[in-house]
Scaffold this active site. Sequence first.
Site, PDB file in Angstrom:
ATOM      1  N   ASP A  99       0.788  -1.231   0.000  1.00  0.00           N
ATOM      2  CA  ASP A  99       0.000   0.000   0.000  1.00  0.00           C
ATOM      3  C   ASP A  99       0.824   1.286   0.000  1.00  0.00           C
ATOM      4  OD1 ASP A  99      -2.552  -0.948  -0.352  1.00  0.00           O
ATOM      5  OD2 ASP A  99      -2.815  -1.438   1.760  1.00  0.00           O
ATOM      6  N   ASP A 156      -7.339  -4.842  -3.731  1.00  0.00           N
ATOM      7  CA  ASP A 156      -7.062  -3.471  -3.260  1.00  0.00           C
ATOM      8  C   ASP A 156      -5.842  -2.882  -3.968  1.00  0.00           C
ATOM      9  OD1 ASP A 156      -7.833  -5.502  -1.491  1.00  0.00           O
ATOM     10  OD2 ASP A 156      -7.405  -4.343   0.293  1.00  0.00           O
TER      11      ASP A 156
HETATM   12  N1  GLY Z   1      -6.424  -2.576   2.500  1.00  0.00           N
HETATM   13  C1  GLY Z   1      -7.406  -1.821   1.905  1.00  0.00           C
HETATM   14  C2  GLY Z   1      -8.749  -1.952   2.488  1.00  0.00           C
HETATM   15  O1  GLY Z   1      -8.909  -2.367   3.629  1.00  0.00           O
HETATM   16  O2  GLY Z   1      -9.689  -1.616   1.831  1.00  0.00           O
END
Ligand code: GLY
Length: 374
Positions: A99, A156
């Site tokens: 991320d 994600d």
């Molecule tokens: N890791 C991204 C979410 O929880 O949406």
Amino acid sequence: MITVPHEAQDWAQQIWRKIEIKMSAQCGRLGVCAPYAAINGRYTDKMTDNIYWWTNGFWPGMLWIMYHAGGEDRYLKTARAIEERLDAALAGFEGLHHDVGFMWMLASVLDWRLTSDKDARRRALHAVNLLAGRYNPRGRFIRAWNRDCTGWIIIDCMMNLSLLYWAAAESEDPRFKFIAMDHADTALKFLLREDGSCAHIAVLDPQSGTLLEIPAGQGYASGSSWTRGQAWALYGFTISYCHTGEIRYREAAARIARYFCDEIARYAYVPPVDFRAPDEPRLIDTSAGAIAACGLLALHEIDGSAGYGETALKIVQALEAAHGDWDSSTDGIIKMATAQYHGKTEERHVPLIYGDYFFLEALNRLCGRDLQIW
Ligand code: GLY
């Protein structure tokens, strides 16, 4: 830039004035920190307890959007100070994972785009090299998380590809784009389903890339339809199309969008945590609606199909009407976000910083402002 009907733009401007008051109060109160979940009206701070946490770029992202909209120096100064504090995460790096795109697109690429600050550019290039280092060339994906998740690909991560597309253009080095496209293609193959819904996680053999398992993720169960995951897919494939012009990404985004629009209409435009969870308990995740609205607005911009824009507007208006918090003395703009279906109860039905962020991003677009973010 999208064309927004007059009434919608008037409504968005009116809400924007409330945003200005709320953001001004929050900027003064929260300052240089990394808000995460607003519990009892106060945001918790991840800056001190987990500098590596995936949401740590959303607050500076909101401040950069405010700076772009109104030019107020205090938004710039606060966003920059947070960006500088995040240097500790780049230096420590072992706690970081996939991320970093969320984090440094919003903390640094936005800074670079708005102010041409060279340190911001350097930070974003540093982060993208860490992201590229997670690429598995046999399985052709960016591995998720750390520990033993060597073969995990998650939906994600489609949003993190923006950092790779940005770096390919910025450094004139196409390998970043190739990594992003490989990941998008592997997500297309293993995560997207025929009906336009998608899985959260696929576990691949890290030696060969063969599919081993589709486990349950943050939604209700394996085979279910975690709404925030659907929203990441919708926006993520739209973004991949915008950066590559590859029609398969646009078709994927349109398929997900059709599915999402049909489903969310059944919930009066405020999404449950999972479209395929039992009716009771009724768990809501407003953040999924805000993310999907941004994706639909982006898709509307490239596709011109009015239906996407109309649904985006219905979502944003429904979130505001049912769950907007305009009390300047409390933290959080959009209530009733939920981190995971089976997650901690204190992260259920509260404002979460990414819900606030994407609501602000959607509203900014509806106000007619043109700011390239992803
Ligand atoms: N890791 C991204 C979410 O929880 O949406």
